[in-house]
Scaffold this motif. Structure first.
Motif: not given
Length: 295
Positions: A146-156, A179-189, A200-203, A208-211
């Motif tokens: 919605q914000q038109g920005i990227d997001i990265s998930f970092i393992e603790a 796997q959670d994200l694939k329920q709602a989005f299509t991710l392209i490496p 990174y994957y492009q939604i 937006t890219r997901v890292g």
């Protein structure tokens, strides 16, 4: 919270000298991170100095976002190209529990201020913990879209002693998040990179890219070319190891001289370890917390 005595910290001039030394040795990217770098008095002075270094291609910032409502425009003007903002929850009570500060509304205003300032790229950094915030993976990603920005998930990372949860029990891998994200989005490496450990994957149909930064499930040590200099002047060759070089001692033994500093850096890089030794089943080996590591 107790702040470190000022005399133990590198001055802004000393920090600028460190930055200059690294750039003269061939470094083309510097990131200011924390803790929270923007609470340092006169930080814009340091940013402007670093931004003017010949040979530096990219000056980037990681922040908790609390200072962005009043500083975003000045940071962009001073030379910051890209900015990462920590955000682990969109729920006020949960945000306060995870971050220990009640500032979600301020951080959200900071994200908006960063967007308005026109940085080349803005990214949310998120640490997901099982049964803490893992149910917000899709919501946080949707917010980024919605914000038109990227997001990265970092393992603790198992850094610092904690008492409010068991790391092994709260670990939530990036494979699970994907796997959670694939329920709602299509991710392209993608083959895109920012020179760091994120993959990174492009939604599809978004900007937006997901890292995914995965020090546990997909170790990236073999490609790591990063080091960190703390505000005390300790050169950390790996976040997952305690070995470090005291650059402050060298700087203050040779005031204003850059060659001894450069020589110490070159010698230290030769000692960079092959990788970390993270193990969620063992007691913590790294006692320093990230909020005092800085850099």
């Amino acid at each position: 919270m107790r702040f470190m005595p000022r005399a133990q910290l590198l001055t802004l001039e000393e920090l600028a000298l460190v930055g200059q030394a690294f750039v003269e040795l061939g470094v083309t990217k510097i990131r200011l991170t924390g803790g929270e770098p923007l609470v340092r008095k006169n930080i814009l002075q340091l940013i402007q100095t670093l931004g003017n270094l010949a040979g530096l291609k990219e000056l980037v910032l990681t922040t908790n976002g609390s200072q962005l409502p009043k500083m975003a425009q000045s940071l962009q003007a001073a030379g910051i190209k890209r900015i990462n903002i920590s955000l682990d929850s969109l729920k006020p009570d949960r945000f306060q529990e995870l971050s220990r500060v009640d500032k979600l509304e301020v951080v959200l205003r900071g994200i908006e201020a960063a967007i308005q300032a026109g940085f080349q790229r803005i990214k949310i950094n998120t640490v997901i913990l099982k049964n803490r915030n893992h149910d917000e993976v899709i919501d946080l990603t949707q917010f980024a879209i919605q914000q038109g920005i990227d997001i990265s998930f970092i393992e603790a990372m198992p850094i610092g002693i904690i008492g409010d949860h068991n790391r092994a029990e709260t670990f939530y891998s990036n494979d699970q998040i994907r796997q959670d994200l694939k329920q709602a989005f299509t991710l392209i490496p993608t083959t895109e990179t920012t020179g760091g450990p994120a993959r990174y994957y492009q939604i599809i149909d978004t900007h937006t890219r997901v890292g995914f930064i995965s020090p546990h499930s997909h170790n990236f040590c073999e490609t790591c070319n990063r080091v960190r200099v703390t505000t005390e002047g300790r050169l950390l060759l790996c976040l997952g190891q305690e070995n470090a070089v005291d650059l402050r001692r060298i700087i203050r033994a040779h005031p204003g001289e850059i060659e001894p500093l450069k020589q110490a850096i070159v010698k230290a890089i030769d000692m960079k370890p092959k990788g970390h030794d993270f193990n969620l089943e063992r007691s913590t080996q790294i006692l320093r917390h990230m909020n005092v590591t800085g850099g």
